[in-house]
Scaffold this motif. Structure first.
Motif, PDB file in Angstrom:
ATOM      1  N   PHE A  50       0.813  -1.217   0.000  1.00 19.25           N
ATOM      2  CA  PHE A  50       0.000   0.000   0.000  1.00 19.25           C
ATOM      3  C   PHE A  50       0.850   1.273   0.000  1.00 19.25           C
ATOM      4  CE2 PHE A  50      -2.516  -3.461   1.503  1.00 19.25           C
ATOM      5  CZ  PHE A  50      -3.680  -3.314   0.773  1.00 19.25           C
ATOM      6  N   THR A  51       2.138   1.125   0.202  1.00 12.38           N
ATOM      7  CA  THR A  51       3.038   2.290   0.166  1.00 12.38           C
ATOM      8  C   THR A  51       3.568   2.527  -1.245  1.00 12.38           C
ATOM      9  OG1 THR A  51       4.953   0.945   0.796  1.00 12.38           O
ATOM     10  CG2 THR A  51       3.705   2.000   2.583  1.00 12.38           C
ATOM     11  N   LYS A  52       3.109   1.704  -2.197  1.00 15.83           N
ATOM     12  CA  LYS A  52       3.504   1.848  -3.598  1.00 15.83           C
ATOM     13  C   LYS A  52       2.397   2.565  -4.365  1.00 15.83           C
ATOM     14  CE  LYS A  52       5.984  -2.540  -3.340  1.00 15.83           C
ATOM     15  NZ  LYS A  52       5.964  -3.952  -3.741  1.00 15.83           N
ATOM     16  N   GLU A  53       2.789   3.213  -5.461  1.00 17.76           N
ATOM     17  CA  GLU A  53       1.798   3.891  -6.309  1.00 17.76           C
ATOM     18  C   GLU A  53       0.936   2.863  -7.020  1.00 17.76           C
ATOM     19  OE1 GLU A  53       1.130   7.050  -6.310  1.00 17.76           O
ATOM     20  OE2 GLU A  53       2.796   7.508  -4.984  1.00 17.76           O
ATOM     21  N   PRO A  54      -0.310   3.133  -7.247  1.00 16.08           N
ATOM     22  CA  PRO A  54      -1.067   4.352  -6.997  1.00 16.08           C
ATOM     23  C   PRO A  54      -1.717   4.398  -5.611  1.00 16.08           C
ATOM     24  CG  PRO A  54      -2.439   2.856  -8.230  1.00 16.08           C
ATOM     25  CD  PRO A  54      -1.100   2.168  -8.031  1.00 16.08           C
ATOM     26  N   TYR A  55      -1.547   3.334  -4.795  1.00 18.28           N
ATOM     27  CA  TYR A  55      -2.229   3.210  -3.506  1.00 18.28           C
ATOM     28  C   TYR A  55      -1.652   4.165  -2.458  1.00 18.28           C
ATOM     29  CZ  TYR A  55      -2.724  -0.830  -6.381  1.00 18.28           C
ATOM     30  OH  TYR A  55      -2.904  -1.620  -7.472  1.00 18.28           O
ATOM     31  N   ASP A  57      -1.009   7.184  -2.720  1.00 23.02           N
ATOM     32  CA  ASP A  57      -1.669   8.500  -2.773  1.00 23.02           C
ATOM     33  C   ASP A  57      -2.664   8.670  -1.630  1.00 23.02           C
ATOM     34  OD1 ASP A  57      -0.242   9.007  -5.062  1.00 23.02           O
ATOM     35  OD2 ASP A  57      -1.907   8.603  -6.424  1.00 23.02           O
ATOM     36  N   TRP A  58      -3.465   7.677  -1.356  1.00 28.03           N
ATOM     37  CA  TRP A  58      -4.451   7.766  -0.278  1.00 28.03           C
ATOM     38  C   TRP A  58      -3.953   7.124   1.012  1.00 28.03           C
ATOM     39  CZ3 TRP A  58      -5.921   2.861   1.150  1.00 28.03           C
ATOM     40  CH2 TRP A  58      -5.847   1.851   0.181  1.00 28.03           C
ATOM     41  N   TYR A  59      -3.164   6.056   0.906  1.00 32.17           N
ATOM     42  CA  TYR A  59      -2.737   5.310   2.087  1.00 32.17           C
ATOM     43  C   TYR A  59      -1.797   6.114   2.994  1.00 32.17           C
ATOM     44  CZ  TYR A  59      -0.715   1.680   5.006  1.00 32.17           C
ATOM     45  OH  TYR A  59      -0.288   0.950   6.088  1.00 32.17           O
ATOM     46  N   VAL A  60      -0.723   6.637   2.431  1.00 28.11           N
ATOM     47  CA  VAL A  60       0.310   7.318   3.221  1.00 28.11           C
ATOM     48  C   VAL A  60      -0.253   8.558   3.914  1.00 28.11           C
ATOM     49  CG1 VAL A  60       2.542   8.511   3.103  1.00 28.11           C
ATOM     50  CG2 VAL A  60       2.181   6.384   1.826  1.00 28.11           C
TER      51      VAL A  60
END
Length: 190
Positions: A50-55, A57-60
């Protein structure tokens, strides 16, 4: 006697072989490309995905900005949340998951919750996963956070926490665990 031993060995070998054939391999960190939603995670995931793009964007952003309820965190430590298993069903396309999944991860990070006790399952818009876990756990909405002890469900948070805070809902769930699970496991047959 020799025939009996031979039969036992043959049956054992067949049983082991059939177990190995039916064992399902779980693919981890599966990502699919969809027409409407672009990239989507599907199935069992590791939290670093979840720390990778595109996730990311909202996760971090949500992970970093979430203000923990420290009183509830203290209660979760006392209740030994780290001794429970947590299964999370979420969708990378779902706004509620965008809000509450990073918050849960922030709570678990604060508690130093062991990754080995956490199962993250990403589902598609039909709330389906490749392994069908949503059927086993009777999941119809995401996110769904399930707390288990000794393989038995203690409680769950469905879609959004009833108290408004995941950590407060977790405290309530653990408060209901009055050792009834242990009693059920070890109950005597009459």
């Amino acid at each position: 006697m020799k025939k009996i031993i031979t039969r036992i060995v043959a049956v054992s070998v067949l049983a082991i072989a059939s177990q190995q054939l039916s064992a399902q391999k779980v693919v981890v960190n599966r990502e699919v490309e969809t027409t409407n939603d672009g990239k989507m995670l599907l199935g069992h995931q590791l939290k670093d995905q979840f720390t990778k793009e595109p996730y990311a964007d909202w996760y971090v952003k949500e992970f970093n900005e979430y203000a923990l309820d420290q009183k509830a965190i203290t209660e979760l430590k006392k209740s030994k949340l780290n001794s429970y298993n947590i299964i999370v069903f979420m969708g990378t396309w779902c706004e509620d998951s965008h809000r509450d999944f990073p918050r849960l991860m922030r709570i678990l990070d604060e508690l130093k919750y062991p990754d080995s006790r956490l199962t993250i399952i990403a589902v598609n818009r039909k709330k389906e996963s490749p392994t069908g876990d949503e059927v086993r756990y009777n999941v119809h909405k995401v996110p769904t956070i399930i707390v288990e002890k000794y393989g038995k469900e203690i409680g769950r948070i469905i879609e959004m926490p009833t108290t408004g805070y995941i950590e407060r809902d977790l405290v309530e769930i653990l408060g209901k665990d009055d050792r009834s699970v242990i009693k059920e496991i070890f109950k005597k047959e009459n």
